[in-house]
Design a protein around this motif. Structure first.
Motif, PDB file in Angstrom:
ATOM      1  N   SER A   1      64.861  21.593  12.513  1.00  0.00           N
ATOM      2  CA  SER A   1      64.779  20.197  13.223  1.00  0.00           C
ATOM      3  C   SER A   1      64.795  20.120  14.506  1.00  0.00           C
ATOM      4  CB  SER A   1      65.262  19.295  12.290  1.00  0.00           C
ATOM      5  OG  SER A   1      65.085  19.082  11.077  1.00  0.00           O
ATOM      6  N   GLU A   2      66.069  20.841  14.839  1.00  0.00           N
ATOM      7  CA  GLU A   2      66.345  20.931  16.350  1.00  0.00           C
ATOM      8  C   GLU A   2      65.269  21.668  16.982  1.00  0.00           C
ATOM      9  OE1 GLU A   2      70.120  22.575  16.013  1.00  0.00           O
ATOM     10  OE2 GLU A   2      71.184  20.760  15.484  1.00  0.00           O
ATOM     11  N   LEU A   3      65.096  22.858  16.766  1.00  0.00           N
ATOM     12  CA  LEU A   3      63.808  23.451  17.460  1.00  0.00           C
ATOM     13  C   LEU A   3      62.588  22.766  17.623  1.00  0.00           C
ATOM     14  CD1 LEU A   3      63.906  27.094  15.872  1.00  0.00           C
ATOM     15  CD2 LEU A   3      64.267  26.589  18.180  1.00  0.00           C
ATOM     16  N   PHE A   4      62.379  21.945  16.597  1.00  0.00           N
ATOM     17  CA  PHE A   4      60.965  21.292  16.528  1.00  0.00           C
ATOM     18  C   PHE A   4      61.091  19.775  17.655  1.00  0.00           C
ATOM     19  CE2 PHE A   4      59.123  17.185  14.457  1.00  0.00           C
ATOM     20  CZ  PHE A   4      57.777  17.530  14.620  1.00  0.00           C
ATOM     21  N   GLN A   5      62.349  19.353  17.585  1.00  0.00           N
ATOM     22  CA  GLN A   5      62.702  18.292  18.676  1.00  0.00           C
ATOM     23  C   GLN A   5      62.762  18.761  19.988  1.00  0.00           C
ATOM     24  OE1 GLN A   5      63.561  14.734  17.865  1.00  0.00           O
ATOM     25  NE2 GLN A   5      62.548  15.196  15.994  1.00  0.00           N
TER      26      GLN A   5
ATOM     27  N   VAL B   1      60.804  28.006  20.881  1.00  0.00           N
ATOM     28  CA  VAL B   1      61.301  29.361  21.079  1.00  0.00           C
ATOM     29  C   VAL B   1      62.786  29.207  20.684  1.00  0.00           C
ATOM     30  CG1 VAL B   1      61.823  31.286  22.533  1.00  0.00           C
ATOM     31  CG2 VAL B   1      59.784  29.893  22.516  1.00  0.00           C
ATOM     32  N   ASP B   2      63.188  30.028  19.585  1.00  0.00           N
ATOM     33  CA  ASP B   2      64.707  30.083  19.085  1.00  0.00           C
ATOM     34  C   ASP B   2      65.805  31.056  20.344  1.00  0.00           C
ATOM     35  OD1 ASP B   2      64.569  32.787  18.628  1.00  0.00           O
ATOM     36  OD2 ASP B   2      64.927  32.518  16.495  1.00  0.00           O
TER      37      ASP B   2
ATOM     38  N   LEU C   1      55.816  32.022  25.106  1.00  0.00           N
ATOM     39  CA  LEU C   1      56.997  32.048  25.802  1.00  0.00           C
ATOM     40  C   LEU C   1      57.032  31.815  27.270  1.00  0.00           C
ATOM     41  CD1 LEU C   1      57.958  35.562  24.039  1.00  0.00           C
ATOM     42  CD2 LEU C   1      59.371  33.693  24.121  1.00  0.00           C
ATOM     43  N   GLU C   2      55.833  31.986  27.781  1.00  0.00           N
ATOM     44  CA  GLU C   2      55.701  31.732  29.143  1.00  0.00           C
ATOM     45  C   GLU C   2      55.858  30.429  29.620  1.00  0.00           C
ATOM     46  OE1 GLU C   2      51.883  33.854  30.192  1.00  0.00           O
ATOM     47  OE2 GLU C   2      52.894  35.683  30.315  1.00  0.00           O
ATOM     48  N   GLU C   3      55.194  29.663  28.684  1.00  0.00           N
ATOM     49  CA  GLU C   3      55.335  28.072  28.716  1.00  0.00           C
ATOM     50  C   GLU C   3      56.725  27.614  28.642  1.00  0.00           C
ATOM     51  OE1 GLU C   3      53.256  25.633  29.895  1.00  0.00           O
ATOM     52  OE2 GLU C   3      51.930  27.316  30.742  1.00  0.00           O
TER      53      GLU C   3
END
Length: 144
Positions: free
Chosen positions: A75-79, A102-103, A138-140
């Motif tokens: 959820s945190e990654l999504f947000q 990206v984690d 990853l670049e973005e």
């Protein structure tokens, strides 16, 4: 477990320009949508409430192929993906079909709106079979 190869040239699978949304629009979007996951992308059901004996579909990329990703982290990654503007194009009152994140280990994830529940998303890790998409995200991510 290998998933089927996804199409690489899909116009709806592009990250929208960073300045296409304001911080206020991103916050409003975060309040409107949520990450719920799906058993089809899980090897380890963790704390999602999925039945532990469920086997993910072999044609789907598991989000937890490398490690368990619990609902809080997902959820945190999504947000964070939304707040960085890592979303596909959407109408002003609508929602994006895709959100990318990206984690901390540099693994790339893609969340997709569920067809039957448009404000609920499920996600998966973008694997080695899609190197160009991984590199693009990853670049973005690094730019934003």
């Amino acid at each position: 477990m290998a998933g089927r190869r996804r199409e690489g040239n899909r116009p709806d699978r592009r990250i929208w320009d960073e300045d296409a949304t304001t911080i206020e629009q991103r916050k409003a979007l975060c309040a409107k949508v949520c990450y719920v996951g799906t058993a089809n992308h899980k090897l380890r059901p963790g704390d999602y409430g999925f039945t532990p004996s469920h086997n993910p579909r072999p044609s789907k990329s598991p989000c937890d192929a490398l490690r368990a990703v619990l609902i809080k982290e997902a959820s945190e990654l999504f947000q964070s993906g939304i707040m960085r503007g890592m979303v596909s194009r959407f109408e002003p009152d609508g929602i994006p079909k895709y959100v990318w994140a990206v984690d901390a280990d540099g693994e790339v994830y893609e969340a997709k709106a569920k067809a039957d529940q448009e404000t609920k998303y499920h996600g998966y890790r973008i694997g080695e079979d899609e190197q160009s998409v991984r590199k693009y995200v990853l670049e973005e991510w690094k730019k934003r």
